[in-house]
Scaffold this motif. Structure first.
Motif, PDB file in Angstrom:
ATOM      1  N   GLY A  30       0.799  -1.229   0.000  1.00 51.48           N
ATOM      2  CA  GLY A  30       0.000   0.000   0.000  1.00 51.48           C
ATOM      3  C   GLY A  30       0.829   1.276   0.000  1.00 51.48           C
ATOM      4  O   GLY A  30       0.282   2.381   0.037  1.00 51.48           O
ATOM      5  N   SER A  96      16.876   1.301  -2.482  1.00 50.00           N
ATOM      6  CA  SER A  96      15.532   1.800  -2.796  1.00 50.00           C
ATOM      7  C   SER A  96      14.873   2.374  -1.551  1.00 50.00           C
ATOM      8  O   SER A  96      14.926   1.769  -0.487  1.00 50.00           O
ATOM      9  CB  SER A  96      14.633   0.661  -3.269  1.00 50.00           C
ATOM     10  OG  SER A  96      15.168   0.001  -4.374  1.00 50.00           O
ATOM     11  N   ALA A  97      14.221   3.495  -1.685  1.00 46.49           N
ATOM     12  CA  ALA A  97      13.331   4.043  -0.660  1.00 46.49           C
ATOM     13  C   ALA A  97      14.003   4.090   0.723  1.00 46.49           C
ATOM     14  O   ALA A  97      15.210   4.286   0.825  1.00 46.49           O
ATOM     15  CB  ALA A  97      12.030   3.242  -0.628  1.00 46.49           C
ATOM     16  N   GLN A 113       4.858  -0.048  -9.651  1.00 43.52           N
ATOM     17  CA  GLN A 113       4.719   1.325  -9.164  1.00 43.52           C
ATOM     18  C   GLN A 113       4.691   2.268 -10.366  1.00 43.52           C
ATOM     19  O   GLN A 113       5.236   1.957 -11.432  1.00 43.52           O
ATOM     20  CB  GLN A 113       5.868   1.677  -8.225  1.00 43.52           C
ATOM     21  CG  GLN A 113       7.234   1.719  -8.895  1.00 43.52           C
ATOM     22  CD  GLN A 113       8.334   2.192  -7.953  1.00 43.52           C
ATOM     23  OE1 GLN A 113       8.383   3.353  -7.599  1.00 43.52           O
ATOM     24  NE2 GLN A 113       9.206   1.278  -7.556  1.00 43.52           N
ATOM     25  N   LEU A 204       0.666  -6.623 -18.309  1.00 40.50           N
ATOM     26  CA  LEU A 204      -0.324  -7.307 -17.470  1.00 40.50           C
ATOM     27  C   LEU A 204      -1.719  -7.037 -18.017  1.00 40.50           C
ATOM     28  O   LEU A 204      -2.041  -5.894 -18.356  1.00 40.50           O
ATOM     29  CB  LEU A 204      -0.257  -6.800 -16.026  1.00 40.50           C
ATOM     30  CG  LEU A 204       0.924  -7.236 -15.169  1.00 40.50           C
ATOM     31  CD1 LEU A 204       0.822  -6.609 -13.783  1.00 40.50           C
ATOM     32  CD2 LEU A 204       1.013  -8.754 -15.073  1.00 40.50           C
TER      33      LEU A 204
END
Ligand SMILES: Cc1cc2nc3c(=O)[nH]c(=O)nc-3n(C[C@H](O)[C@H](O)[C@H](O)COP(=O)(O)OP(=O)(O)OC[C@H]3O[C@@H](n4cnc5c(N)ncnc54)[C@H](O)[C@@H]3O)c2cc1C
Ligand code: SF4
Length: 326
Positions: A30, A96-97, A113, A204
């Motif tokens: 989320g 990352s992040a 993302q 997708l």
């Protein structure tokens, strides 16, 4: 935020059925989806929470590692087999992040993302990706972080995932489950260039679930590295990044794979640069020739021309370090 329904299925088939209705979206960690919904960039009628599905495993097989879509970024980065057999993957995730996000965010969510173009994330601006046909203010506006390659007149946003850059160099496979059955998608086929439909970012199908990724292991994966150049050392997306895998024999390059991040709408392989290096020693001349090949065809915008030189330096730096490893 608009009201939405919520379900938490326990079986994969049930989740796929629940997501097959228009307006539905999966939610994993989320950390991306809820921000986009709160900011009014995306709206969904129903969230299908996939956290009760059995997709957390990291399975080590003789020739590959199979990583479940719900494995968390931090967990995958810390896994001993990932660290030793595919260090480029562990390093891309660790770069990352932030630690909090890496503890929460899942592999599947990371791969799909959205991009970080400021115009896309501010619904006060038009954006072809958010609303097809409305325009692309980045082309004439602030475009320092945008694409050198693969953009179109409709969109020049770059792909944001560091993980995806490493999986491109590792030639991974994306595993999916849809209403029509399971698929295996070669990583090189997974993302789409924007062309005249920048809102479609990957192959997708509606409601199709990523169930995991398969990472081939072996000599190339074992000798691999990720280099990320960013505006500050923590908590920042790449300005330019590069994932490299290398094997050498008799002082010459045997095989090499290079993928760049921050320069294109998808993780950008440079086969011409790889071809230049095969069979040559990793010296100044071959590195310069490879760097020339990697940036050939770059189409800088008003504010991102500096990325061309950054790409050259990233390539040289990452291969020099890999070349020194025994
Ligand atoms: C401050 C900040 C800094 C960040 N920095 C970086 C960075 O440097 N590098 C980087 O790579 N990322 C970075 N990120 C992005 C972060 O890694 C993503 O938010 C995260 O990986 C998304 O994973 P999630 O599980 O939370 O996805 P969610 O938010 O749950 O979902 C994201 C999207 O994926 C879809 N989805 C989720 N799981 C699946 C699945 N199994 N199958 C199909 N679709 C699925 C959802 O429907 C949604 O569209 C940053 C994010 C923040 C907020
Ligand atoms: S670059 Fe793409 S995401 Fe950014 S404003 Fe243009 S269309 Fe939107």
């Amino acid at each position: 935020m608009r009201a939405f329904g919520y379900v938490r299925p326990r079986a994969t088939e049930e989740a796929v059925r629940a997501a097959a209705t228009p307006g539905a979206a999966y939610v994993a960690g989320g950390t991306e989806l809820l921000n986009l919904m709160k900011d009014g960039v995306q709206a969904h009628d129903r969230l299908v929470d996939i956290n009760a599905l059995p997709l957390n495993d990291i399975e080590v097989l003789p020739d590959r590692i199979r990583i479940g879509a719900l494995a968390r970024m931090a967990e995958v980065a810390a896994h001993p087999a990932v660290r030793t057999r595919a260090p480029v993957l562990a390093s891309a995730l660790l770069n990352s992040a932030s630690p909090q996000i890496r503890n929460m965010a899942a592999i599947g969510g990371n791969l799909v993302q959205r991009n970080r173009c400021g115009y896309f994330r501010d619904s006060g601006f038009p954006c072809n990706k958010r609303q097809p046909g409305s325009g692309c203010p980045a082309r004439s506006g602030h475009n320092r972080m945008h694409a050198l390659f693969g953009g179109s007149e409709h969109c020049v946003a770059v792909h944001a995932s560091d993980l995806a850059v490493s999986l491109q160099a590792l030639e991974a496979t994306v595993l999916t489950q849809g209403t029509a059955g399971a698929r295996r998608i070669a990583f090189a086929e997974f993302y789409r260039l924007p062309g005249d439909s920048p809102q479609v970012e990957h192959v997708l199908r509606p409601g199709e679930l990523i169930t995991g990724v398969e990472v081939p292991t072996g000599a190339l994966a074992a000798r691999s590295r990720y280099l990320k150049l960013r505006d500050r050392e923590s908590f920042e997306f790449a300005v330019v990044s590069v994932a490299a895998c290398l094997t050498q024999r008799g002082g010459r390059v045997r095989e090499v794979r290079l993928a760049f991040g921050g320069v294109a709408p998808l993780p950008w392989r440079v086969p011409e640069a790889e071809a230049v290096l095969r069979g040559r020693p990793l010296d100044g001349a071959s590195l310069a020739a490879a760097a020339d090949a990697a940036v050939r065809g770059a189409r800088p915008l008003a504010h991102n021309g500096f990325k061309v030189e950054l790409m050259r330096r990233a390539l040289t730096g990452v291969l020099t370090e890999l070349g020194r490893q025994r």
